[in-house]
Design an enzyme around this catalytic site. Structure first.
Site, short mmCIF file in Angstrom:
data_model
loop_
_atom_site.label_atom_id
_atom_site.label_comp_id
_atom_site.label_asym_id
_atom_site.label_seq_id
_atom_site.Cartn_x
_atom_site.Cartn_y
_atom_site.Cartn_z
N LYS A 45 1.14 -1.35 0.19
CA LYS A 45 0.08 -0.32 0.03
C LYS A 45 0.71 1.07 -0.13
O LYS A 45 1.76 1.51 0.91
CB LYS A 45 -0.65 -0.11 1.16
N SER B 89 -9.86 2.23 3.33
CA SER B 89 -8.83 2.88 2.46
C SER B 89 -7.77 1.99 1.31
O SER B 89 -7.16 2.26 0.87
CB SER B 89 -8.10 4.17 3.11
N SER C 220 -9.60 -0.59 7.61
CA SER C 220 -9.29 -0.50 6.06
C SER C 220 -8.43 -1.51 5.56
O SER C 220 -8.06 -1.45 4.82
CB SER C 220 -8.05 1.21 5.93
#
Length: 479
Positions: free
Chosen positions: A78, A153, A177
Site C-alpha cells: 500500500k 482505504s 481499512s
C-alpha cells in the site's frame, strides 16, 4: 502457468525449478499491464527492484540452498508504507514526487524472507476513506464488480490480490481499512493487535490506531505473512515485546468447543438483509464445527463511530501539520510564509483530508478539547472494556465486517456521513486495539462478496486465525 498462486505453491515451484522467480515476476507484470488500466490498483511499479530480488532467489535455488519462507512470492505494498527508492505518494498530490530514503520495517522483513516487491497500490488519500474514491490518482475498481467500489482505504491492495495481480499484499487499518476492502473484494484480510506489527515507515494518519496487516488468497497465507512482519522493532516504541506464536502451526488446531460470542449490537437496523442471511449462515457453520455460540452484549458499540471520528481526526490534524511546503513534498510559493502554507495545502490536500483536518483541529481547540477529545478518549476506554468483559466469557467474537456489500462508485461521495457509517462494525476493534480478520462468507446479488469478521483477545491472533482457517476449510466462502 498457474493462475491462483499461493505462497506455498510459489516456494515449492521455485525450489523444484518448475518456474523461476524472475519468470514469475514477469508473469505478474504482464497481468498488471493487462488489468491495471481498468482497475487502477497500482500507482507505481518497481520492476528493477523486483527482478533483482527474483535473481537472488533464483541463485539460491540453483545452488540448492534452503529457500526463505516467501521465496519468489510477488507482493504489493500500500502506498502509505515507505519503500526505499520507490515513490510513495499516500494517494496525495502533496507527496506526488516523494521517494523515501528507507524501507518500513514490515517491507524490510518481507524482502528478507524472500518476497518480490512488485510495486505500490492505490489508496484513499493518507488512508482516509471507506471506498478508495478519495485518491488523488483516481478511484480503484472492484475486480468482482467493476462498477462498484473495492472498499477503502486499502482498496488497491485488496483489488490486486482479488484480481490475481499479487499473491499477497500489505494494507493498513485505522478504522477498518484492511478488513472492509477485504470483505468487499472477497479475500481474507487481517489487522493484528495494536503493537503486533511495527509502524516504523508507515506514514501516519492516526498514530494510536494505525496498523499494518496482510491480504492474501487464503488464511494460511495470511498467517505466513503476519508471522514474518510481526514482532518487536527497536525503531517503534509502540511495538510489543510479546512473543510471536507460530501461526502456521496454531491454525491447524481443532476449533470444537471454542466459545463464540454473537453481539446483538452488530445486527441492528440498517444492515442489508442479504448480508444478514450470509452472516447468520456463517455463524451456523461455526456451530456445525462444534463451536459453542453465546449471545453477548457490548453496550458502548453505538458510540464507536462518533468516538472514532473524534480521535482519528484529532490525531490526523496533528500528523498532517508536517506537510507545510518547507521540508519535503509539494511547495507552492506565496508572497509570505502563511500564504505559502495556504497555497501548498490548498493545492496538495483533497477534500476529504481537508475535512478531517478541520474536524480534528476543532475538537482539539481551546474550549472544545474537554467536551470532545477528552470525552472521546473516555468512551474509547469503555469500548475497550466491553471487549475485555466479553473475552472473560468467550474465546472470539463473530460479527459482519460491513453492514452492506460494496456500493456503486459515486453512490456515497456526496454524503460523508453515510460513508463514515460503513465503518460501523470495524471501528470498535480498532479503538480497543484487538486483532480482527475478515473472511469471505458467500456473495449477494450473485457477484458482491460478503465478509464475516472475527475478533480475538489482544495478541490473540492465533485464535482468530485458527477459527478463520476452520471456517474457510468448511466452505465458508461459498455459503
Amino acid at each position: 502457468m498457474a493462475t491462483n498462486w499461493t505462497i506455498e505453491g510459489v516456494r515449492e515451484a521455485v525450489a523444484a525449478k518448475k518456474v523461476s522467480a524472475r519468470e514469475l515476476a514477469g508473469e505478474f507484470y504482464k497481468r498488471i499491464e493487462a488489468r491495471n488500466p481498468e482497475l487502477n490498483a497500482f500507482l507505481t511499479l518497481s520492476p528493477e527492484r523486483a527482478y533483482a530480488q527474483a535473481e537472488r532467489i533464483d541463485a539460491m535455488a540453483a545452488a540448492g540452498k534452503a529457500l526463505p519462507p516467501l521465496a519468489g512470492v510477488p507482493i504489493a505494498i500500500k502506498d502509505v508504507i515507505s519503500t526505499r527508492g520507490i515513490r510513495t505518494t499516500c494517494g496525495s498530490k502533496i507527496l506526488e514526487k516523494y521517494v523515501p530514503p528507507y524501507d518500513a520495517t514490515a517491507v524490510e522483513r518481507l524482502e528478507k524472507a524472500g518476497a518480490v516487491i512488485l510495486g505500490k497500490t492505490n489508496c484513499d488519500e493518507f488512508a482516509m476513506g471507506s471506498s478508495n474514491e478519495n485518491s488523488a490518482y483516481g478511484p480503484v475498481r472492484n475486480p468482482e464488480a467493476t462498477d462498484h467500489v473495492p472498499g477503502g482505504s486499502s482498496g488497491g491492495s485488496a483489488a490486486a490480490v482479488a484480481a490475481g495481480l499479487a499473491v499477497a499484499a500489505l494494507g493498513t487499518d485505522t478504522g477498518g481499512s484492511i478488513r472492509q476492502p477485504g470483505a468487499f473484494c472477497g479475500v481474507p484480510a487481517m489487522m493484528g493487535s495494536y503493537g503486533r506489527v511495527s509502524r516504523y515507515g508507515l506514514i501516519a494518519f492516526a498514530s494510536s490506531l494505525d496498523r499494518i496487516g496482510p491480504f492474501a488468497r487464503n488464511v494460511k497465507d495470511i498467517a505466513t505473512v503476519l508471522q514474518i512482519i510481526s514482532g518487536r522493532d527497536p525503531q517503534d516504541s509502540t511495538s510489543t515485546t510479546a512473543p510471536v506464536p507460530d501461526y502456521r502451526v496454531e491454525i491447524e488446531k481443532p476449533v470444537k468447543g471454542l466459545r463464540i460470542g454473537i453481539p446483538a449490537e452488530y445486527f441492528g437496523a440498517g444492515m442489508d438483509e442479504g448480508v444478514r442471511r450470509k452472516i447468520e449462515a456463517g455463524i451456523e457453520l461455526f456451530k456445525k464445527l462444534g463451536c459453542k455460540l453465546l449471545d453477548i452484549h457490548m453496550p458502548h458499540t453505538d458510540y464507536a463511530i462518533a468516538t472514532y471520528y473524534i480521535i482519528a481526526t484529532a490525531e490526523a490534524s496533528s500528523n498532517l501539520a508536517r506537510y507545510d511546503g518547507v521540508r519535503y513534498g509539494l511547495r507552492v510559493e506565496g508572497d509570505s510564509l502563511l500564504s505559502m502554507y495556504r497555497k501548498t495545502r490548498g493545492a496538495g490536500f483533497g477534500a476529504e483530508v481537508k475535512r478531517r483536518i478541520m474536524l480534528g483541529t476543532y475538537v482539539l481547540s481551546a474550549g472544545y478539547y474537554d467536551d470532545y477529545y477528552l470525552k472521546g478518549q473516555k468512551v474509547r476506554a469503555l469500548i475497550a472494556q466491553d471487549f475485555r468483559d466479553a473475552f472473560t466469557k468467550v474465546d472470539a467474537i463473530v460479527t459482519p465486517t460491513s453492514p452492506v456489500p460494496a456500493f456503486r462508485l459515486g453512490e456515497r461521495t456526496s454524503d460523508p456521513l453515510q460513508m463514515y457509517l460503513a465503518d460501523i462494525y470495524t471501528v470498535t476493534g480498532s479503538l480497543a486495539g484487538v486483532p480482527g480478520i475478515s473472511v469471505p462468507c458467500g456473495k449477494v446479488c450473485g457477484r458482491l462478496p460478503v465478509g464475516l469478521q472475527i475478533f480475538g483477545l489482544a495478541f490473540g491472533e492465533a485464535r482468530v486465525l485458527q477459527l478463520a482457517h476452520a471456517f474457510e476449510r468448511a466452505g465458508g466462502a461459498n455459503l
